[in-house]
Enzyme design. Sequence first.
Site, mmCIF file in Angstrom:
data_model
loop_
_atom_site.group_PDB
_atom_site.id
_atom_site.type_symbol
_atom_site.label_atom_id
_atom_site.label_comp_id
_atom_site.label_asym_id
_atom_site.label_seq_id
_atom_site.Cartn_x
_atom_site.Cartn_y
_atom_site.Cartn_z
ATOM 1 N N HIS A 7 -18.310 29.585 -23.237
ATOM 2 C CA HIS A 7 -18.438 31.034 -23.249
ATOM 3 C C HIS A 7 -17.071 31.688 -23.146
ATOM 4 C CE1 HIS A 7 -18.490 30.433 -18.785
ATOM 5 N NE2 HIS A 7 -17.770 31.547 -18.802
ATOM 6 N N GLU A 56 -19.853 36.285 -21.636
ATOM 7 C CA GLU A 56 -20.121 36.631 -20.246
ATOM 8 C C GLU A 56 -19.510 37.998 -19.947
ATOM 9 O OE1 GLU A 56 -18.941 35.038 -15.768
ATOM 10 O OE2 GLU A 56 -18.129 34.036 -17.533
ATOM 11 N N HIS A 75 -9.029 39.102 -29.308
ATOM 12 C CA HIS A 75 -10.309 39.617 -29.770
ATOM 13 C C HIS A 75 -11.314 38.479 -29.870
ATOM 14 C CE1 HIS A 75 -8.298 38.351 -33.508
ATOM 15 N NE2 HIS A 75 -9.519 38.008 -33.892
ATOM 16 N N GLU A 117 -13.865 41.370 -33.980
ATOM 17 C CA GLU A 117 -13.619 41.221 -35.412
ATOM 18 C C GLU A 117 -14.918 40.881 -36.137
ATOM 19 O OE1 GLU A 117 -10.822 38.603 -38.462
ATOM 20 O OE2 GLU A 117 -10.763 38.183 -36.309
#
Length: 122
Positions: A7, A56, A75, A117
């Site tokens: 994550h 998260e 990003h 993005e």
Amino acid sequence: MKFRFEHNNINVLNLEKSLDFYREALGLVEVKRHVQAEGEFILVYLGDGVTQHSLELTWLRDRTEAYNLGENEFHIAFRVDDFEAAYEHHKRMGCICYENREMGIYFINDPDNYWLEILPTR
């Protein structure tokens, strides 16, 4: 040894506003939540329903000021199966913050100004 992605984490000021944004903009849904016993923080994991990777969101009860994202040079990227429909949806939402037509990509920003993005399928 073999490592795999699990994550990514970002901190948010308004958890409900962020949950609404990620649901509307990217179709992410809550898959797990952890509320600290004294309520000092809440962790919410969002999933795309396709991959095992999750995002998260961390909410800190005592945080009141915006996070310093520096020059925002990092990003998270998402591929979408219908790039044009996604672009029009994000345009209506007013969250497109940067376009690179030459590369065929664009970025949206979330309520805390994190950049995301958007990529077409390969």
